[in-house]
Scaffold this active site. Structure first.
Site, mmCIF file in Angstrom:
data_model
loop_
_atom_site.group_PDB
_atom_site.id
_atom_site.type_symbol
_atom_site.label_atom_id
_atom_site.label_comp_id
_atom_site.label_asym_id
_atom_site.label_seq_id
_atom_site.Cartn_x
_atom_site.Cartn_y
_atom_site.Cartn_z
ATOM 1 N N TYR A 103 -3.829 -3.715 -3.303
ATOM 2 C CA TYR A 103 -3.004 -2.531 -3.581
ATOM 3 C C TYR A 103 -3.380 -1.965 -4.963
ATOM 4 O O TYR A 103 -3.578 -2.742 -5.918
ATOM 5 C CB TYR A 103 -1.521 -2.934 -3.521
ATOM 6 C CG TYR A 103 -0.605 -1.896 -4.089
ATOM 7 C CD1 TYR A 103 -0.638 -0.582 -3.630
ATOM 8 C CD2 TYR A 103 0.300 -2.208 -5.105
ATOM 9 C CE1 TYR A 103 0.199 0.386 -4.166
ATOM 10 C CE2 TYR A 103 1.145 -1.245 -5.638
ATOM 11 C CZ TYR A 103 1.077 0.047 -5.175
ATOM 12 O OH TYR A 103 1.895 1.000 -5.706
ATOM 13 N N LYS A 200 8.764 -2.767 1.825
ATOM 14 C CA LYS A 200 8.014 -2.421 3.045
ATOM 15 C C LYS A 200 8.699 -2.994 4.296
ATOM 16 O O LYS A 200 9.873 -2.778 4.489
ATOM 17 C CB LYS A 200 6.577 -2.917 2.910
ATOM 18 C CG LYS A 200 5.955 -2.675 1.526
ATOM 19 C CD LYS A 200 5.920 -1.217 1.125
ATOM 20 C CE LYS A 200 5.277 -1.084 -0.246
ATOM 21 N NZ LYS A 200 5.663 0.115 -0.953
HETATM 22 O O1 P1T Z 1 6.087 -0.879 -4.613
HETATM 23 P P1 P1T Z 1 6.469 -2.311 -4.919
HETATM 24 O O2 P1T Z 1 7.688 -2.773 -4.226
HETATM 25 O O3 P1T Z 1 6.513 -2.584 -6.383
HETATM 26 O O4 P1T Z 1 5.310 -3.242 -4.287
HETATM 27 C C1 P1T Z 1 3.993 -3.244 -4.768
HETATM 28 C C2 P1T Z 1 3.035 -3.679 -3.688
HETATM 29 C C3 P1T Z 1 2.567 -4.990 -3.671
HETATM 30 N N1 P1T Z 1 1.713 -5.424 -2.715
HETATM 31 C C4 P1T Z 1 1.288 -4.605 -1.731
HETATM 32 C C5 P1T Z 1 0.347 -5.135 -0.705
HETATM 33 C C6 P1T Z 1 1.726 -3.293 -1.682
HETATM 34 O O5 P1T Z 1 1.284 -2.513 -0.672
HETATM 35 C C7 P1T Z 1 2.617 -2.799 -2.682
HETATM 36 C C8 P1T Z 1 3.077 -1.368 -2.696
HETATM 37 N N2 P1T Z 1 2.303 -0.516 -1.918
HETATM 38 C C9 P1T Z 1 2.485 0.843 -1.775
HETATM 39 C C10 P1T Z 1 3.456 1.524 -2.395
HETATM 40 C C11 P1T Z 1 1.537 1.521 -0.874
HETATM 41 O O6 P1T Z 1 1.784 2.665 -0.440
HETATM 42 O O7 P1T Z 1 0.509 0.910 -0.546
#
Ligand code: P1T
Length: 385
Positions: A103, A200
C-alpha cells in the site's frame, strides 16, 4: 459453547457479542466515556482511562483475536497507526525487509518517517531466494509481507517465507487487509503477527477508519499496547462498536464479494479493450496455485490494465457510475481507483513502473450489488472509449 470450537460465522457474532451482564442488552453497549471511577486510588475494575482500555474496544479485540486464532489483539485508530506501532516496537537502527509492492501509505511511512529510525530494504517476497539472500545480508529484525499485495495482487507463499524468517529468528508480520480474516489466517501459516486496516473488509461499510493487530507473542503485544498507551492512537468507543457491528456479516459479505469478483474478472478477461486482468482466482494469475493453497477464497479485489494511455484511463474512470471513483476498498459498495494518481502516488513514477504500476492500471473493489448491474456499468464505460 467454547470460543475455540465455534465456526467462523458464529465467532463474528458471538465472541465479544454476548449480552450485557448488567442489563441483558443483546447488543454491546457503547461505553462512551473517557475515564472510570476508582473506589480508592489505583483501585478500579480493570479500566482507568479510555486511551489505555475501553470495554467496547475490549469486546472488539476479543472477537478479532479469535478470528485469527490469536491470543491477543490490539485495536487502533487506523491501519497506519498499527503499522506505526509495530515499527516503533523495534530497537532503533533495526534492518527491516518489506515486500516491494505494498500500500502506498506503507511505502510512504517506511521511506519518509521510519527511514530516519531504521534501515529499510524492499525485496520481492514472491522470490524465496531473494528473501533468504536479504536475510543473510541485512540480518533484519522484521519482515513485512502484504499478500495479496496492493495494488498488483502478488501472492507471497506465507508458509515458505515465514519459515525462512523463523530460521533467521526474524519477526514476521502479514498485512491481511485484502483477504480479511475470513479468507486467510496468516498466523496458522506461520506468521508471528497479522494486521488489518479495519477500514476495509473487516468493518465493511466504509464508515470507520481503524486498524488492528493480532498475535500470540505476549511480549510483542505488551510492547505495542504500552506504545499505544504512551503515544495515543487508540480507537474511539463508537468506532469500535461500528466495527463490532460490521464484523457480524463478514462471512456472508466476503462470499458475496468473491462471487461478484469472479464473474467480473472473467468478463474483463474476455474484453477486447482490456490488456490484462489480475485476480488470484484466475488460472492466468502467476501465483494462482499458491493462492489456492493458502487462502480459502480469492476475495473481491481486481486489478486490470486498459488498452490505452492515461487519457483513456481517466475517461473510463469518469464514465463509470455505479463504481464510485474513490480511494479505499472492502465496503459493500463497489469502488474504482487509479493507483498511479491516487493510492500509490507517493511511490516515484520510475519505481512504480519498475513494479508494474503503469498509467493504464485500474483497481476495482467489487461490492455486493447485483453483479449484472456492475457489469453493465463497466460495459457502458468501456464502450464509450
Ligand atoms: O487507511 P488505513 O486504515 O490507515 O489503512 C492503511 C492500509 C494498510 N494496509 C493496506 C493493505 C491498505 O490497503 C491500507 C489502506 N489502503 C487504502 C486506503 C487503499 O485505497 O488502498
Amino acid at each position: 459453547m467454547a470460543k475455540k470450537t465455534m465456526k467462523f460465522a458464529t465467532k463474528v457474532i458471538h465472541v465479544g457479542g454476548y449480552p450485557d451482564k448488567e442489563t441483558g442488552a443483546v447488543i454491546a453497549p457503547i461505553y462512551q466515556t473517557s475515564t472510570y471511577a476508582q473506589s480508592s486510588p489505583g483501585k478500579h475494575k480493570g479500566y482507568d482511562y479510555t486511551r489505555c482500555q475501553n470495554p467496547t474496544r475490549s469486546r472488539l479485540e476479543e472477537c478479532l483475536a479469535s478470528l485469527e486464532e490469536a491470543k491477543y489483539s490490539l485495536v487502533a485508530s487506523s491501519g497506519m497507526a498499527i503499522v506505526s506501532l509495530i515499527l516503533h516496537s523495534l530497537p532503533k537502527g533495526s534492518n527491516i525487509i518489506c515486500g516491494d509492492d505494498v500500500y502506498g501509505g506503507t511505502y510512504r511511512i517506511l521511506t519518509t518517517v521510519f527511514n530516519e529510525i531504521h534501515k529499510i530494504h524492499f525485496v520481492d517476497t514472491t522470490n524465496a531466494l531473494a528473501v533468504e539472500t536479504a536475510m543473510k545480508e541485512y540480518k533484519p529484525k522484521l519482515i513485512w509481507l502484504e499478500s495479496p499485495t496492493n495494488p498488483l495482487l502478488k501472492i507471497t507463499d506465507i508458509t515458505k517465507i515465514t519459515g525462512i524468517a523463523k530460521k533467521y529468528k526474524v519477526l514476521s508480520v502479514v498485512d491481511n487487509t485484502f483477504m480479511s480474516s475470513y479468507f486467510q489466517k496468516p498466523l496458522t501459516l506461520g506468521a508471528d503477527v497479522v494486521m488489518h486496516s479495519l477500514t476495509k473488509y473487516m468493518n465493511g461499510h466504509s464508515d470507520v477508519v481503524g486498524g488492528c493487530l493480532m498475535t500470540s507473542n505476549k511480549s510483542f503485544y505488551d510492547k505495542c499496547w504500552i506504545l499505544q498507551k504512551s503515544t495515543g492512537p487508540s480507537q474511539a468507543p463508537f468506532d469500535s462498536w461500528l466495527v463490532l457491528r460490521g464484523l457480524k456479516t463478514l462471512a456472508i459479505r466476503m462470499e458475496a464479494h468473491q462471487k461478484n469478483a469472479i464473474k467480473i474478472a472473467k468478463y474483463l478477461e474476455g474484453h477486447s479493450k482490456i490488456e490484462k486482468v489480475v485476480y488470484p482466482g484466475l488460472k492466468s494469475h502467476p501465483q494462482h496455485l499458491i493462492a489456492k493453497k493458502q487462502m480459502s477464497g480469492f476475495g473481491g479485489m481486481i486489478t486490470f490494465f486498459l488498452k490505452g494511455d492515461i487519457k483513456k484511463s481517466k475517461r473510463f474512470l469518469e464514465r463509470v457510475k455505479l463504481f464510485a471513483l474513490a480511494e479505499s476498498l472492502g465496503g459493500v459498495e463497489s469502488l474504482i481507483e487509479h493507483p498511479a494518481i491516487m493510492t500509490h502516488a507517493s511511490i516515484p513514477k520510475e519505481l512504480r513502473e519498475k513494479l508494474g504500476i503503469f498509467d493504464n492500471l485500474i483497481r476495482l473493489s467489487v461490492g455486493i450489488e447485483d453483479c449484472d448491474d456492475l457489469i453493465d456499468d463497466l460495459e457502458t464505460a468501456l464502450k464509450s472509449l
